[in-house]
Design an enzyme around this catalytic site. Structure first.
Site, mmCIF file in Angstrom:
data_model
loop_
_atom_site.group_PDB
_atom_site.id
_atom_site.type_symbol
_atom_site.label_atom_id
_atom_site.label_comp_id
_atom_site.label_asym_id
_atom_site.label_seq_id
_atom_site.Cartn_x
_atom_site.Cartn_y
_atom_site.Cartn_z
ATOM 1 N N SER A 1 4.774 61.545 62.440
ATOM 2 C CA SER A 1 4.774 60.588 61.328
ATOM 3 C C SER A 1 4.994 61.286 59.991
ATOM 4 O O SER A 1 4.556 62.421 59.780
ATOM 5 C CB SER A 1 3.436 59.848 61.259
ATOM 6 O OG SER A 1 3.146 59.232 62.480
ATOM 7 N N SER B 1 -3.289 64.454 63.491
ATOM 8 C CA SER B 1 -4.633 64.654 64.047
ATOM 9 C C SER B 1 -4.775 66.098 64.499
ATOM 10 O O SER B 1 -3.843 66.677 65.068
ATOM 11 C CB SER B 1 -4.852 63.750 65.260
ATOM 12 O OG SER B 1 -4.663 62.401 64.919
ATOM 13 N N GLU C 1 2.030 59.456 75.614
ATOM 14 C CA GLU C 1 0.898 59.261 74.702
ATOM 15 C C GLU C 1 0.256 57.901 74.943
ATOM 16 O O GLU C 1 -0.965 57.774 74.974
ATOM 17 C CB GLU C 1 1.388 59.362 73.248
ATOM 18 C CG GLU C 1 0.277 59.142 72.243
ATOM 19 C CD GLU C 1 0.692 59.433 70.803
ATOM 20 O OE1 GLU C 1 1.913 59.528 70.537
ATOM 21 O OE2 GLU C 1 -0.197 59.567 69.961
ATOM 22 N N GLU D 1 1.422 45.701 66.780
ATOM 23 C CA GLU D 1 2.649 44.914 66.565
ATOM 24 C C GLU D 1 3.837 45.587 67.256
ATOM 25 O O GLU D 1 4.667 44.924 67.884
ATOM 26 C CB GLU D 1 2.943 44.785 65.055
ATOM 27 C CG GLU D 1 1.991 43.872 64.300
ATOM 28 C CD GLU D 1 0.647 44.530 63.983
ATOM 29 O OE1 GLU D 1 0.522 45.761 64.139
ATOM 30 O OE2 GLU D 1 -0.284 43.806 63.599
HETATM 31 C C1 LIG Z 1 -6.285 57.717 64.022
HETATM 32 C C2 LIG Z 1 -4.818 57.995 63.875
HETATM 33 C C3 LIG Z 1 -4.311 59.189 64.332
HETATM 34 C C4 LIG Z 1 -2.956 59.472 64.187
HETATM 35 N N1 LIG Z 1 -2.505 60.689 64.638
HETATM 36 C C5 LIG Z 1 -1.204 60.998 64.471
HETATM 37 C C6 LIG Z 1 -0.730 62.283 64.878
HETATM 38 O O1 LIG Z 1 -1.473 63.126 65.391
HETATM 39 N N2 LIG Z 1 0.568 62.589 64.671
HETATM 40 C C7 LIG Z 1 1.445 61.692 64.119
HETATM 41 O O2 LIG Z 1 2.614 62.021 64.004
HETATM 42 N N3 LIG Z 1 1.015 60.463 63.700
HETATM 43 C C8 LIG Z 1 -0.278 60.104 63.857
HETATM 44 N N4 LIG Z 1 -0.741 58.872 63.434
HETATM 45 C C9 LIG Z 1 0.180 57.973 62.732
HETATM 46 C C10 LIG Z 1 0.547 56.722 63.501
HETATM 47 O O3 LIG Z 1 1.477 57.029 64.518
HETATM 48 C C11 LIG Z 1 1.111 55.718 62.471
HETATM 49 O O4 LIG Z 1 0.037 55.344 61.629
HETATM 50 C C12 LIG Z 1 1.685 54.493 63.133
HETATM 51 O O5 LIG Z 1 2.843 54.796 63.853
HETATM 52 C C13 LIG Z 1 2.025 53.413 62.075
HETATM 53 O O6 LIG Z 1 2.813 53.942 61.068
HETATM 54 P P1 LIG Z 1 2.418 53.746 59.521
HETATM 55 O O7 LIG Z 1 0.988 54.139 59.363
HETATM 56 O O8 LIG Z 1 3.442 54.429 58.701
HETATM 57 O O9 LIG Z 1 2.477 52.178 59.289
HETATM 58 P P2 LIG Z 1 3.784 51.320 59.009
HETATM 59 O O10 LIG Z 1 4.845 51.683 59.970
HETATM 60 O O11 LIG Z 1 4.111 51.414 57.548
HETATM 61 O O12 LIG Z 1 3.280 49.861 59.353
HETATM 62 C C14 LIG Z 1 2.538 49.057 58.431
HETATM 63 C C15 LIG Z 1 2.283 47.692 59.102
HETATM 64 O O13 LIG Z 1 3.539 47.028 59.362
HETATM 65 C C16 LIG Z 1 3.642 46.675 60.734
HETATM 66 N N5 LIG Z 1 5.038 46.830 61.184
HETATM 67 C C17 LIG Z 1 5.868 47.884 60.919
HETATM 68 N N6 LIG Z 1 7.062 47.696 61.513
HETATM 69 C C18 LIG Z 1 6.977 46.525 62.197
HETATM 70 C C19 LIG Z 1 7.887 45.789 63.033
HETATM 71 N N7 LIG Z 1 9.109 46.247 63.297
HETATM 72 N N8 LIG Z 1 7.461 44.628 63.579
HETATM 73 C C20 LIG Z 1 6.198 44.154 63.322
HETATM 74 N N9 LIG Z 1 5.296 44.804 62.539
HETATM 75 C C21 LIG Z 1 5.679 45.972 61.991
HETATM 76 C C22 LIG Z 1 2.748 47.654 61.451
HETATM 77 O O14 LIG Z 1 2.309 47.147 62.697
HETATM 78 C C23 LIG Z 1 1.601 47.814 60.471
HETATM 79 O O15 LIG Z 1 0.673 46.780 60.618
HETATM 80 C C24 LIG Z 1 -2.082 58.550 63.572
HETATM 81 C C25 LIG Z 1 -2.598 57.331 63.111
HETATM 82 C C26 LIG Z 1 -3.938 57.044 63.252
HETATM 83 C C27 LIG Z 1 -4.462 55.728 62.742
#
Ligand SMILES: Cc1cc2nc3c(=O)[nH]c(=O)nc-3n(C[C@H](O)[C@H](O)[C@H](O)COP(=O)(O)OP(=O)(O)OC[C@H]3O[C@@H](n4cnc5c(N)ncnc54)[C@H](O)[C@@H]3O)c2cc1C
Length: 393
Positions: free
Chosen positions: A129, A161, A244, A375
């Site tokens: 990410s 993480s 994963e 989602e």
């Molecule tokens: C506890 C935790 C540990 C994590 N660990 C890691 C890690 O080790 N390595 C790593 O790389 N990442 C990690 N992540 C990141 C995680 O993969 C991302 O938070 C996740 O993929 C969502 O991306 P974002 O936070 O950028 O949210 P966004 O992508 O910005 O999404 C924001 C909101 O919009 C919604 N949304 C976005 N696109 C769509 C769509 N096409 N259709 C419908 N709804 C949509 C999402 O569901 C969400 O509610 C971690 C996250 C958490 C919470």
């Protein structure tokens, strides 16, 4: 049947007995909850599992696994959950990166990395990410340019993480900025102690800082560390993401949480009447128990796909979605059952279960986000399992 919901054959019974005998011996030293959840405890636990040949039962035999059948994996997961066994420190690498290297890695990468994952010598974190690339991961912008025998990496990862204690990181980088966005990405194994890497922990709602921002400034990584074909890292990443989701759907944690909410219902009362005597509470508990039971089978089917040599398919999204949602609902129900004592955090006098109820509620907010949001899982299920039109038109 022996509680697994499926009949066990002779070799499966022998495997169960081996796992139980190991747990009887090894768990004596991990009776204390703090030992179980500390980094040293998790490291030591992985060492014990590895010595007993149980660090991974699902991997093929030639890479240090047991090629366990789906039923054996169910037995293993059930016995571990029942014993309250800790997580091995490198659980995510065992579940995600290892299988990816088995599927895509060079023989040199396999020979070097896989034993070090199992022994816990290398602890890995995942740098996928970025601030503007989460759900839409293919928008990632961290750049890598070939220079001699190396790639030179510049950019930023977020929500990584375990970056604060891992020594290795696997990342996705953009190596061809002119190609369509899914075609210019490369998958790379990186020493987290390389010059030019800066790790800044991010504090979470539950108080701890379990993930970080990771910055890369002119970090040199040997080209030999590219996993799969250059510029084709998107395909490799999809293997990791599938594994994963399977890993996230393991039922270990929800089985433990179900036990906790049942105990809470038995231990708390309103006007002298135990909560568990209330038919509405009993109905909720039975519903949770039924969902947890069903998930054990959905999860073992998703796991079995890997054992059969198929990469996890959309069933992994189904398992991840349902597991994270029931876990979150049970944590919220625990808060309801515990009343005011439930909102008190660890260290506050009178906190329910020493603060574990509040902690569980807060930590579980993240369950439906990490490893792909609910989602996004619903989109995958809609498109790939139900055959609905794509969400982006
Ligand atoms: C506890 C935790 C540990 C994590 N660990 C890691 C890690 O080790 N390595 C790593 O790389 N990442 C990690 N992540 C990141 C995680 O993969 C991302 O938070 C996740 O993929 C969502 O991306 P974002 O936070 O950028 O949210 P966004 O992508 O910005 O999404 C924001 C909101 O919009 C919604 N949304 C976005 N696109 C769509 C769509 N096409 N259709 C419908 N709804 C949509 C999402 O569901 C969400 O509610 C971690 C996250 C958490 C919470």
């Amino acid at each position: 049947m022996d509680d697994y919901g499926v009949p066990l054959g002779e070799s499966e019974r022998a495997f169960r007995d081996e796992v139980r005998a190991f747990l009887d011996r090894a768990m004596v030293d991990f009776a204390d909850r703090r030992t179980r959840s500390s980094l040293d405890g998790m490291r030591e636990w992985q060492r014990r599992l590895h010595e007993a040949g149980l660090a991974t039962v699902g991997w093929p035999v030639e890479f240090g696994g047991r090629a366990a059948s789906a039923v054996e994996q169910l037995v293993f997961a059930t016995e571990m959950a029942r014993a309250g066994a800790p997580e091995p420190i490198n659980r995510s690498a065992i579940n995600q990166l290892g299988p990816t290297i088995i599927q895509w890695g060079t023989p040199e990468q396999q020979a070097y990395s896989l034993p070090r994952i199992l022994s816990g010598e290398d602890v890995w974190c995942q740098g996928f990410s970025e601030p503007d690339a989460g759900s839409d991961l293919a928008s990632l912008r961290t750049r890598a340019v070939v220079d001699g025998d190396d790639l030179v990496v510049n950019g930023q990862k977020i929500w990584t993480s375990k970056a604060h204690y891992a020594n290795r990181i696997y990342i996705l980088v953009r190596t061809d900025p002119d190609a369509p966005k899914h075609d210019g990405i490369t998958y790379l194994l990186v020493d987290l102690h390389s010059p030019g890497i800066d790790i800044r922990p991010i504090r979470q709602i539950a108080g701890s800082a379990e993930f970080s921002e990771v910055f890369f400034s002119d970090v040199r990584v040997p080209l030999a560390n590219v996993v799969g074909p250059m510029h084709q890292g998107w395909r490799v990443a999809n293997s990791t993401l599938g594994y994963e989701r399977v890993g996230q759907s393991r039922t270990h944690r929800i089985e433990r949480r179900l036990g906790m909410v049942v105990r809470l219902a038995a231990e708390t009362s309103v006007d002298g009447v135990p909560r568990i005597a209330d038919p509405r509470v009993r109905t909720r508990l039975v519903e949770f128990a039924a969902r947890v039971e069903a998930l054990r089978f959905i999860a073992s089917r998703a796991t079995a796909a890997g054992v059969l040599g198929r990469a996890p398919g959309p069933e992994a999204s189904l398992a991840k979605l349902l597991t994270s949602e029931v876990d979150q609902e049970m944590a919220t129900f625990g808060l309801d059952l515990a009343g005011r004592a439930g909102v008190l955090v660890t260290g506050s006098p009178g906190a329910a279960k020493g603060g574990a109820v509040a902690q569980g509620y807060l930590v579980m907010r993240a369950a439906t986000l990490g490893a792909g949001t609910s989602e996004i899982q619903r989109n995958v299920i809609g498109e790939k399992l139900l055959g609905l039109p794509r969400s982006d038109g």
